[in-house]
Design a protein around this motif. Structure first.
Motif, PDB file in Angstrom:
ATOM      1  N   TRP A 144       0.805  -1.234   0.000  1.00 26.97           N
ATOM      2  CA  TRP A 144       0.000   0.000   0.000  1.00 26.97           C
ATOM      3  C   TRP A 144       0.834   1.279   0.000  1.00 26.97           C
ATOM      4  CZ3 TRP A 144      -1.934  -4.396   2.306  1.00 26.97           C
ATOM      5  CH2 TRP A 144      -3.178  -4.813   1.836  1.00 26.97           C
ATOM      6  N   GLY A 145       2.133   1.127   0.106  1.00 27.70           N
ATOM      7  CA  GLY A 145       2.992   2.302   0.131  1.00 27.70           C
ATOM      8  C   GLY A 145       3.114   2.852   1.535  1.00 27.70           C
ATOM      9  N   ASP A 146       4.273   3.426   1.850  1.00 32.67           N
ATOM     10  CA  ASP A 146       4.474   3.853   3.236  1.00 32.67           C
ATOM     11  C   ASP A 146       3.890   5.233   3.494  1.00 32.67           C
ATOM     12  OD1 ASP A 146       6.290   5.069   1.643  1.00 32.67           O
ATOM     13  OD2 ASP A 146       7.930   5.008   3.078  1.00 32.67           O
ATOM     14  N   GLU A 147       3.328   5.846   2.451  1.00 32.30           N
ATOM     15  CA  GLU A 147       2.738   7.166   2.646  1.00 32.30           C
ATOM     16  C   GLU A 147       1.322   7.071   3.207  1.00 32.30           C
ATOM     17  OE1 GLU A 147       4.636   9.603   2.027  1.00 32.30           O
ATOM     18  OE2 GLU A 147       6.156   8.735   0.725  1.00 32.30           O
ATOM     19  N   MET A 148       0.816   5.866   3.279  1.00 36.19           N
ATOM     20  CA  MET A 148      -0.614   5.728   3.548  1.00 36.19           C
ATOM     21  C   MET A 148      -0.971   6.012   4.996  1.00 36.19           C
ATOM     22  SD  MET A 148      -2.851   2.696   2.004  1.00 36.19           S
ATOM     23  CE  MET A 148      -4.375   2.261   2.770  1.00 36.19           C
ATOM     24  N   ASP A 149       0.026   6.103   5.855  1.00 33.18           N
ATOM     25  CA  ASP A 149      -0.227   6.361   7.271  1.00 33.18           C
ATOM     26  C   ASP A 149      -1.279   5.389   7.812  1.00 33.18           C
ATOM     27  OD1 ASP A 149      -0.027   7.411   9.732  1.00 33.18           O
ATOM     28  OD2 ASP A 149      -1.156   9.245   9.297  1.00 33.18           O
ATOM     29  N   LEU A 150      -0.971   4.128   7.653  1.00 34.49           N
ATOM     30  CA  LEU A 150      -1.914   3.091   8.082  1.00 34.49           C
ATOM     31  C   LEU A 150      -1.932   3.004   9.589  1.00 34.49           C
ATOM     32  CD1 LEU A 150      -0.430   0.634   5.556  1.00 34.49           C
ATOM     33  CD2 LEU A 150      -2.803   1.329   5.478  1.00 34.49           C
ATOM     34  N   SER A 151      -2.998   2.496  10.087  1.00 34.86           N
ATOM     35  CA  SER A 151      -3.044   2.273  11.528  1.00 34.86           C
ATOM     36  C   SER A 151      -2.112   1.101  11.835  1.00 34.86           C
ATOM     37  CB  SER A 151      -4.466   1.958  11.952  1.00 34.86           C
ATOM     38  OG  SER A 151      -4.936   0.877  11.192  1.00 34.86           O
ATOM     39  N   ASP A 152      -1.878   0.852  13.099  1.00 33.38           N
ATOM     40  CA  ASP A 152      -0.951  -0.216  13.456  1.00 33.38           C
ATOM     41  C   ASP A 152      -1.593  -1.594  13.372  1.00 33.38           C
ATOM     42  OD1 ASP A 152       1.036   1.543  13.819  1.00 33.38           O
ATOM     43  OD2 ASP A 152       0.660   1.830  15.958  1.00 33.38           O
ATOM     44  N   ASP A 153      -2.825  -1.584  12.961  1.00 34.81           N
ATOM     45  CA  ASP A 153      -3.559  -2.851  12.896  1.00 34.81           C
ATOM     46  C   ASP A 153      -3.524  -3.371  11.463  1.00 34.81           C
ATOM     47  OD1 ASP A 153      -5.235  -4.916  13.088  1.00 34.81           O
ATOM     48  OD2 ASP A 153      -7.060  -3.750  13.412  1.00 34.81           O
ATOM     49  N   PHE A 154      -2.704  -4.406  11.230  1.00 37.54           N
ATOM     50  CA  PHE A 154      -2.537  -4.886   9.857  1.00 37.54           C
ATOM     51  C   PHE A 154      -3.330  -6.164   9.592  1.00 37.54           C
ATOM     52  CE2 PHE A 154       1.468  -2.596  10.734  1.00 37.54           C
ATOM     53  CZ  PHE A 154       1.215  -1.534   9.893  1.00 37.54           C
ATOM     54  N   ASP A 155      -4.386  -6.349  10.325  1.00 27.81           N
ATOM     55  CA  ASP A 155      -5.148  -7.600  10.190  1.00 27.81           C
ATOM     56  C   ASP A 155      -5.710  -7.804   8.799  1.00 27.81           C
ATOM     57  OD1 ASP A 155      -4.577  -8.301  12.694  1.00 27.81           O
ATOM     58  OD2 ASP A 155      -6.522  -7.755  13.569  1.00 27.81           O
ATOM     59  N   PHE A 156      -5.962  -6.673   8.115  1.00 22.73           N
ATOM     60  CA  PHE A 156      -6.576  -6.835   6.793  1.00 22.73           C
ATOM     61  C   PHE A 156      -5.628  -7.541   5.821  1.00 22.73           C
ATOM     62  CE2 PHE A 156      -4.176  -3.402   4.970  1.00 22.73           C
ATOM     63  CZ  PHE A 156      -3.943  -2.565   6.044  1.00 22.73           C
ATOM     64  N   ILE A 157      -4.345  -7.630   6.182  1.00 22.81           N
ATOM     65  CA  ILE A 157      -3.405  -8.359   5.338  1.00 22.81           C
ATOM     66  C   ILE A 157      -3.705  -9.856   5.365  1.00 22.81           C
ATOM     67  CG2 ILE A 157      -1.000  -9.130   5.342  1.00 22.81           C
ATOM     68  CD1 ILE A 157      -0.225  -6.317   5.663  1.00 22.81           C
ATOM     69  N   TYR A 158      -4.214 -10.265   6.493  1.00 21.16           N
ATOM     70  CA  TYR A 158      -4.503 -11.684   6.705  1.00 21.16           C
ATOM     71  C   TYR A 158      -5.372 -12.245   5.576  1.00 21.16           C
ATOM     72  CZ  TYR A 158      -6.504 -15.843   8.811  1.00 21.16           C
ATOM     73  OH  TYR A 158      -6.924 -17.117   9.038  1.00 21.16           O
ATOM     74  N   THR A 159      -6.374 -11.468   5.166  1.00 17.04           N
ATOM     75  CA  THR A 159      -7.279 -11.911   4.097  1.00 17.04           C
ATOM     76  C   THR A 159      -6.503 -12.248   2.827  1.00 17.04           C
ATOM     77  OG1 THR A 159      -8.589 -10.111   4.981  1.00 17.04           O
ATOM     78  CG2 THR A 159      -9.541 -11.337   3.145  1.00 17.04           C
ATOM     79  N   HIS A 160      -5.589 -11.338   2.471  1.00 10.54           N
ATOM     80  CA  HIS A 160      -4.819 -11.569   1.245  1.00 10.54           C
ATOM     81  C   HIS A 160      -3.929 -12.796   1.362  1.00 10.54           C
ATOM     82  CE1 HIS A 160      -5.990  -7.965  -0.866  1.00 10.54           C
ATOM     83  NE2 HIS A 160      -5.884  -7.307   0.260  1.00 10.54           N
ATOM     84  N   VAL A 161      -3.279 -12.931   2.515  1.00 13.48           N
ATOM     85  CA  VAL A 161      -2.395 -14.076   2.719  1.00 13.48           C
ATOM     86  C   VAL A 161      -3.202 -15.379   2.650  1.00 13.48           C
ATOM     87  CG1 VAL A 161      -0.829 -15.193   4.345  1.00 13.48           C
ATOM     88  CG2 VAL A 161      -0.798 -12.711   4.100  1.00 13.48           C
ATOM     89  N   LYS A 162      -4.361 -15.339   3.298  1.00 11.84           N
ATOM     90  CA  LYS A 162      -5.222 -16.533   3.342  1.00 11.84           C
ATOM     91  C   LYS A 162      -5.641 -16.942   1.928  1.00 11.84           C
ATOM     92  CE  LYS A 162      -9.463 -16.336   4.632  1.00 11.84           C
ATOM     93  NZ  LYS A 162     -10.618 -15.870   5.420  1.00 11.84           N
ATOM     94  N   ASN A 163      -6.061 -15.945   1.135  1.00 13.32           N
ATOM     95  CA  ASN A 163      -6.511 -16.240  -0.231  1.00 13.32           C
ATOM     96  C   ASN A 163      -5.373 -16.773  -1.097  1.00 13.32           C
ATOM     97  OD1 ASN A 163      -9.055 -15.448   0.393  1.00 13.32           O
ATOM     98  ND2 ASN A 163      -8.818 -13.365  -0.443  1.00 13.32           N
TER      99      ASN A 163
END
Lengths: 225, 417
Positions: free
Chosen positions: A179-198
């Motif tokens: 997503w790029g490091d500019e996105m200022d994401l929250s520290d919660d990266f759980d949404f990555i789990y979906t991609h890894v799982k798929n």
């Protein structure tokens, strides 16, 4: 692969060397301008990791030197300066990529691998890993003769894993890569789990072995079982 | 009230009052002197009549000369007092009534008391007074006019250097490295002001430069240890002999370093925007960018089951692509972060501006949301996103506005003022 690391910060240099050594990679390292100048004149490398702020000279001059010598070494600039000017100047002088400190070693590895793939195979940009074959330029994945259809994010994730095979990759690094490091994401990266799982599901369905493992909840490791 | 207006007002008022008083005094004094002279003339005439009577024992002929008439009247009994008075008499030469000055006196001739009235024309002295009055009035008017003109043109040109210095001070920006130029003027006070202003600007700039280079250096020096910590963590992770508990500790360290480096980059970015150090100024198709951004945020939206509505018109703005990306990132992150689970986000883009409204808990954003490090208690961010957004807007002359309406947080960026 032959890699030259030009970095004056000893601690960082050691980490990079430790991460890159192995898997048939040969890493050399220098810590100042003069030694770097000598190395690039005498030898050729698949990729040079170049720190811009060097004792004894400006890193950008080494790029000019490489150009004069008509060498085809890949160059990745690593710099503490997050400046657009430096970036453009570096890329103009023939650098292949630009990474700002601090960075994840996995990101560095992924970028170096991409540079080397582009340099070495000139259009035929393919990664092999056991039964998995990834054609990066055509975005095609083949497992034991079966075509695997992945989304863009899943594909990027797989290439990232393959560049960092047998290494633990943090969710943080994965998120920044996708997503790029500019996105200022929250520290919660759980949404990555979906991609890894798929990704894992699709690879398993195509008949690959289960190479993906979750590590301590921090990240994932893709590699030989 | 402007200084010159104030000065004008006092000046003109004083002039009018002084001139009026002068006029009155003039009038009274001249009037008095002329009347005095007429009275003396009349007394001389009376004297002549008396001598004539004493010598010839008869009255002189009641002659009427040019401006002088003498008439006699025999009185019976009552002897009136000798007196001077203003009268109206008939001037046979001019065939009209004219104002005159009369002396009424008595002569004694052979036991009879005869009242003698000597009248002299006052026309000349009246004329004189009128002319003097007119001249005074004329001078008053000319003086007032010239005062006005002086104030209008001379004063404004005198003050011009002052206003030009003032304008330069207003336009002075410490981050821009231009100097306040010396305004050429021969007036000592303004020269001194100019010098002081320039000296002050120079001092401010010097301080700012030092602060800036300190920040720059500190930032860069800080990046290296951060890079070392990060790489060591990555290396540590590869050794793979951790318990679950150690893994959790590692994750916390990762989060902290990630946060630190993001904070750092945000501060650097903020400094760069403030100093206008981001050069790639180009035309940006904002609609495409917003579309791409919504795709980028897809996973985050799905995670919180947020419903996204778009109403986008093609809009082109002139700005840096990088900053446009940062701007959208911050507004999007904000809309996602301050949302409620199952809420919604509405994005509207047209020629006037870009509006992003999202559902959220009411009232937890304060008025100082655009200040640095201002954030709500439950916010996970650093409190720099909106400050950066605001700076980007300032840089390109955009205007950003926030308001809350019926549980909705609405941010609008207006392109242009």
């Amino acid at each position: 692969m032959k890699i030259l690391v030009i970095e004056d910060e000893q601690a960082l240099l050691e980490s990079i060397l430790a991460y890159f050594t192995g898997e048939g990679n040969i890493c050399e390292h220098v810590s100042d301008f003069a030694a770097a100048n000598e190395k690039i004149s005498l030898y050729s490398y698949d990729c040079i990791l170049l720190d811009l702020g060097l004792p004894g000279g400006e890193g950008l001059e080494l790029l000019t030197k490489l150009k004069q010598l008509k060498k085809r070494d890949g160059v990745l600039i690593i710099s503490a300066r997050h400046s657009l000017d430096d970036k453009l100047a570096g890329l103009d002088l023939g650098a292949d990529d630009y990474l700002v400190k601090p960075f994840h070693l996995s990101e560095l590895k992924a970028r170096v691998s991409a540079i080397i793939r582009r340099k070495n195979f000139d259009g035929d940009n393919v990664i092999h890993f056991n039964e998995i074959t990834v054609d990066v330029s055509a975005m095609k994945i083949n497992v034991k003769g079966n075509q695997v259809i992945l989304t863009k994010k899943e594909f990027d994730l797989l290439v990232y894993f393959l560049s960092n095979r047998n290494k633990v990759v943090t969710k943080n690094a994965m998120a920044e890569h996708l997503w790029g490091d500019e996105m200022d994401l929250s520290d919660d990266f759980d949404f990555i789990y979906t991609h890894v799982k798929n990704l894992r599901k699709k690879l398993l369905e195509a008949g690959s072995a289960d190479y993906l493992r979750s590590v301590y909840g921090i990240g994932y490791k893709f590699g030989d079982i | 009230m402007k200084l010159s207006n104030r000065y004008n007002k006092a000046n003109i008022l004083t002039s009018i009052v002084v001139l009026i008083i002068t006029g009155i005094i003039y009038y009274v004094v001249i009037h008095f002197i002329l009347t005095e002279k007429l009275d003396r003339d009349l007394a001389v005439e009376e004297n002549e009549i008396n001598q004539y009577v004493n010598t010839f024992h008869k009255l002189p002929l009641p002659a009427s000369y040019l401006d002088q008439q003498i008439s006699y009247k025999t009185l019976s009994g009552i002897i009136s007092e000798r007196e001077f008075l203003n009268t109206i008499y008939f001037n046979p030469k001019e065939r009209e009534n004219e104002p005159g000055r009369s002396l009424i006196t008595v002569v004694h001739l052979g036991g009879k008391t005869i009242e003698v009235t000597i009248t002299k024309s006052r026309v000349e002295s009246e004329d004189l007074i009128r002319i003097i009055l007119l001249i005074t009035l004329g001078i008053t008017v000319v003086l007032l006019l010239s005062l006005l003109l002086i104030n209008r043109f001379v004063l404004s040109s005198l003050w011009r250097p002052f206003y030009s210095i003032l304008n330069r001070m207003k336009a002075f920006e410490v981050s821009r490295m231009d100097t306040i130029e010396q305004e050429p003027t021969k007036i000592d006070e303004f020269n001194e002001l100019n010098k002081s202003v320039n000296a002050m600007a120079e001092r401010v700039r010097q301080d700012y430069k030092e602060l800036k280079s300190f920040t720059d250096n500190a930032s860069h020096e800080m990046m290296t240890p951060l890079a070392v910590i990060n790489s060591k963590l990555d290396s540590l992770l590869q050794t793979e002999s951790f318990t679950e508990q150690q893994g959790a500790l590692l994750e916390d360290i990762y989060h902290a370093t990630g946060r630190l480096s993001r904070l750092h980059q945000s501060l650097l970015l903020l400094a760069k925007i403030e100093n206008n150090l981001i050069p790639d100024f180009q035309n940006i198709e904002l609609k495409e960018m917003v579309e791409a951004k919504t795709r980028q945020f897809q996973e985050l939206l799905e995670k919180d089951r947020l419903i996204l509505t778009k109403d986008l018109a093609p809009v082109e703005v002139k700005m840096s692509r990088y900053l446009a990306d940062v701007l959208l990132n911050n507004l999007f992150s904000n809309a996602v972060r301050h949302n409620v689970s199952g809420g919604h986000i509405l994005i509207k883009l047209n020629q006037q501006g870009l509006t992003i409204s999202n559902s959220g808990n009411p009232g937890h954003l304060q008025t100082k949301i655009f200040d640095r490090f201002s954030k709500s208690v439950e916010s996970e961010g650093m409190g720099l996103g909106l400050a950066i957004t605001k700076q980007i807007c300032n840089l390109y002359g955009f205007c950003i506005d926030y308001h809350e309406e019926s549980d909705e947080h609405v941010f609008t960026v207006y392109f242009g003022d």
